[in-house]
Motif scaffolding. Structure first.
Motif, short mmCIF file in Angstrom:
data_model
loop_
_atom_site.label_atom_id
_atom_site.label_comp_id
_atom_site.label_asym_id
_atom_site.label_seq_id
_atom_site.Cartn_x
_atom_site.Cartn_y
_atom_site.Cartn_z
N ILE A 120 0.55 -0.84 0.26
CA ILE A 120 0.07 0.68 -0.25
C ILE A 120 0.85 1.79 -0.42
N LYS A 121 2.29 0.95 0.61
CA LYS A 121 2.74 2.98 0.43
C LYS A 121 3.81 2.36 -0.30
N THR A 122 4.55 1.43 -1.24
CA THR A 122 5.78 1.54 -1.51
C THR A 122 4.60 1.93 -3.01
N LEU A 123 3.54 1.22 -3.45
CA LEU A 123 3.30 1.84 -5.04
C LEU A 123 3.06 3.42 -5.35
N VAL A 158 -3.94 4.50 7.49
CA VAL A 158 -3.28 3.06 7.21
C VAL A 158 -1.66 3.90 7.20
N ASN A 159 -1.64 4.71 6.46
CA ASN A 159 -0.24 5.49 5.91
C ASN A 159 0.02 6.31 6.26
N VAL A 160 -0.40 6.87 7.24
CA VAL A 160 0.37 7.76 7.85
C VAL A 160 0.21 7.67 9.55
N LYS A 161 1.55 7.63 9.52
CA LYS A 161 1.89 7.31 11.01
C LYS A 161 2.34 8.32 12.27
#
Length: 227
Positions: A40-43, A193-196
């Protein structure tokens, strides 16, 4: 009687401190290093008219080709995510945990659909799709500690993020299917799910562990060198 003199002072120099800081940092990094980034993060998001065979991430609205009935509200929809939530203690025994909502079971179901952006549209073969959304949400309370929840995929202009594999069907048309992943998310869930979010407590815990680890190794080394 032999007189035993215990060392009262540990001698060290700056090079010793640097050495043990380096070793301690390497150990701490090995224990707490980040996991490999998910798909999800790398694409990166691709425009539909540029996609080719292989894994892709697309952002756009969805169009229905068929509809199914949702389990709670019996709404005609493209797809749904259904979850059963239970409220209770996470740990065994009240002294070891605190109450919160937990997902007891979850399932996704969807008819095939199209996803479109400003450059075009492409069919999605929705077999084994994972639907992770918070839009069009309805709840049904079963008891004080059990709740059923459904979230619906509707043709209502909502923007979604879709991850799947571009393939060619038997008619020679491109479609998105599940090979490694097939997941659809609304933008709010995608950001979640992408922002920590940084945790100061976690940073403090890691700093304390690191400091104690360096101190422990340093003391063992120096006492050993005095023998």
């Amino acid at each position: 009687m032999e007189l035993i003199i215990l060392p009262t002072l540990i001698s060290f120099d700056f090079s010793d401190v640097l050495f043990f800081l380096l070793i301690g940092g390497m150990i701490l990094y090995g224990v707490f290093k980040k996991k490999k980034p998910s798909i999800i993060k790398t694409l990166t998001i691709s425009e539909i008219n540029t996609v080719s065979k292989g894994l892709c991430k697309i952002k756009g609205q969805i169009l229905a080709t068929n509809q199914i009935t949702s389990p709670i509200t019996e709404t005609q929809c493209i797809g749904y995510n259904y979850s059963n939530l239970s409220y209770g203690y996470k740990a065994v025994g009240r002294a070891n945990g605190r109450k919160n909502w937990r997902t007891y079971c979850t399932k996704s179901k969807s008819a095939d659909f199209f996803i479109k952006d400003a450059t075009g549209q492409i069919k999605v073969n929705a077999k084994n799709i994972s639907i992770q959304i918070n839009v069009n949400r309805s709840e049904k309370k079963l008891s004080r500690t059990l709740v059923d929840v459904e979230s619906l995929l509707l043709e209502d202009g909502t923007e979604y993020i879709l991850i799947g594999t571009v393939n060619v069907d038997k008619n020679g048309d491109m479609e998105i299917v599940k090979e490694k992943e097939l997941i659809i998310m609304d933008e709010a869930f995608y950001r979640f799910v992408n922002v920590k979010i940084p945790s100061m407590k976690k940073k403090i815990r890691l700093f304390i562990i690191f400091s104690l680890l360096v101190l422990f190794i340093f003391i063992i080394y120096n006492f050993g060198s005095l023998k």
